[in-house]
Design a protein around this motif. Sequence first.
Motif, PDB file in Angstrom:
ATOM      1  N   ARG A  65      -8.140  -0.038   8.319  1.00 21.18           N
ATOM      2  CA  ARG A  65      -7.153   0.443   7.352  1.00 21.18           C
ATOM      3  C   ARG A  65      -5.742   0.311   7.928  1.00 21.18           C
ATOM      4  NH1 ARG A  65     -11.170   4.560   6.755  1.00 21.18           N
ATOM      5  NH2 ARG A  65     -11.899   4.727   4.591  1.00 21.18           N
ATOM      6  N   PRO A  71      -7.039   7.607   2.840  1.00 12.81           N
ATOM      7  CA  PRO A  71      -6.253   8.059   1.683  1.00 12.81           C
ATOM      8  C   PRO A  71      -7.146   8.660   0.605  1.00 12.81           C
ATOM      9  CG  PRO A  71      -6.536   5.686   1.608  1.00 12.81           C
ATOM     10  CD  PRO A  71      -7.148   6.136   2.907  1.00 12.81           C
ATOM     11  N   GLU A  73      -7.367   7.637  -2.363  1.00 11.25           N
ATOM     12  CA  GLU A  73      -7.939   6.540  -3.150  1.00 11.25           C
ATOM     13  C   GLU A  73      -7.531   5.222  -2.506  1.00 11.25           C
ATOM     14  OE1 GLU A  73      -7.915   4.822  -7.748  1.00 11.25           O
ATOM     15  OE2 GLU A  73      -7.259   6.876  -7.322  1.00 11.25           O
ATOM     16  N   GLU A  74      -8.453   4.280  -2.461  1.00 12.07           N
ATOM     17  CA  GLU A  74      -8.169   2.999  -1.821  1.00 12.07           C
ATOM     18  C   GLU A  74      -8.978   1.886  -2.489  1.00 12.07           C
ATOM     19  OE1 GLU A  74      -9.212   3.523   2.275  1.00 12.07           O
ATOM     20  OE2 GLU A  74     -11.198   4.297   1.800  1.00 12.07           O
ATOM     21  N   ASN A  75      -8.532   0.647  -2.261  1.00 13.35           N
ATOM     22  CA  ASN A  75      -9.237  -0.522  -2.750  1.00 13.35           C
ATOM     23  C   ASN A  75     -10.061  -1.114  -1.605  1.00 13.35           C
ATOM     24  OD1 ASN A  75      -8.194  -0.561  -5.438  1.00 13.35           O
ATOM     25  ND2 ASN A  75      -6.279  -1.409  -4.663  1.00 13.35           N
ATOM     26  N   LYS A 138      -2.120   2.476  -3.717  1.00  4.86           N
ATOM     27  CA  LYS A 138      -3.541   2.473  -3.388  1.00  4.86           C
ATOM     28  C   LYS A 138      -3.749   1.521  -2.212  1.00  4.86           C
ATOM     29  CE  LYS A 138      -5.014   3.441  -8.133  1.00  4.86           C
ATOM     30  NZ  LYS A 138      -5.790   2.947  -9.297  1.00  4.86           N
ATOM     31  N   PRO A 139      -3.764   2.046  -1.015  1.00  2.00           N
ATOM     32  CA  PRO A 139      -3.940   1.187   0.160  1.00  2.00           C
ATOM     33  C   PRO A 139      -5.303   0.498   0.149  1.00  2.00           C
ATOM     34  CG  PRO A 139      -3.169   3.381   0.757  1.00  2.00           C
ATOM     35  CD  PRO A 139      -3.597   3.452  -0.670  1.00  2.00           C
ATOM     36  N   PHE A 140      -5.448  -0.486   0.997  1.00  6.13           N
ATOM     37  CA  PHE A 140      -6.705  -1.213   1.085  1.00  6.13           C
ATOM     38  C   PHE A 140      -7.490  -0.748   2.305  1.00  6.13           C
ATOM     39  CE2 PHE A 140      -3.799  -3.768   3.682  1.00  6.13           C
ATOM     40  CZ  PHE A 140      -4.568  -4.007   4.811  1.00  6.13           C
ATOM     41  N   VAL A 141      -8.774  -0.998   2.262  1.00  7.61           N
ATOM     42  CA  VAL A 141      -9.638  -0.819   3.418  1.00  7.61           C
ATOM     43  C   VAL A 141     -10.519  -2.065   3.503  1.00  7.61           C
ATOM     44  CG1 VAL A 141     -11.308   0.512   2.035  1.00  7.61           C
ATOM     45  CG2 VAL A 141     -11.395   0.593   4.540  1.00  7.61           C
ATOM     46  N   ALA A 166     -13.101   4.657  -2.196  1.00  3.55           N
ATOM     47  CA  ALA A 166     -12.773   3.462  -2.980  1.00  3.55           C
ATOM     48  C   ALA A 166     -13.184   3.623  -4.442  1.00  3.55           C
ATOM     49  CB  ALA A 166     -13.459   2.242  -2.385  1.00  3.55           C
TER      50      ALA A 166
END
Length: 220
Positions: A65, A71, A73-75, A138-141, A166
């Motif tokens: 990440r 977070p 919420e994440e994508n 919405k950060p990514f993972v 996610a």
Amino acid sequence: LEINSGAGLSLLENCRRLVGLDSTPSHGNLAAAEFAGELCRAAGLHVEYQRESVAGVEQCNVIARPSAQMPSEENLFQTHLDTCDPGHFGHWSKTQSNPFNASIYADVMYGLGTADSKLDFLCKLEALKDYVSRPMKKPFVLVGTFGAKDGMTGAIKLIRRKKLNARRAFIGEPTDMRLGTAGPGLAVVEISIPFSDEEHVYRRDHDLKESSSTQSKMFA
């Protein structure tokens, strides 16, 4: 591990190195996951390893990440890092009879895991590098899992341990460059042979005799 930070040739070299790490079901994907994690760290991502021992085989999920904190919420960008067994090495004519020797012919790379789907992880990482330091709602993972050839074991453990928040998932699988909106799923087939009582007795007696054939024991 010594990681190249440039693009182009370094990406190809990292592809070769990842393909060269055996992550078949009998070997486990731990080495491949650790290498993928080092690449993520070199790109500025925070990395977490979820190591598991499954039937005596060392497996690992790698979770990367932009932030150390999960977070709300994440994508999710997910790819499995394990491969199927290569079969007979002699059939790998494009890789000098070595499935772990990534080779390029006419702009196409051959090797175990090039299509399904180690290199998808590296392509995702390469694309996400530009967003590591950008503020996002919405950060990514980025996740590399194990057990895709064994009932999605790694993905199940990832969910049960609540390692993700996610709502959307982008999963890497070979689709001939077409967008897929659903997975192939898993099927379990059970075959039952309805032997009669007489056949059961015959098979039991036959298997206990010294004259039992190899073929009958293989069938049993």
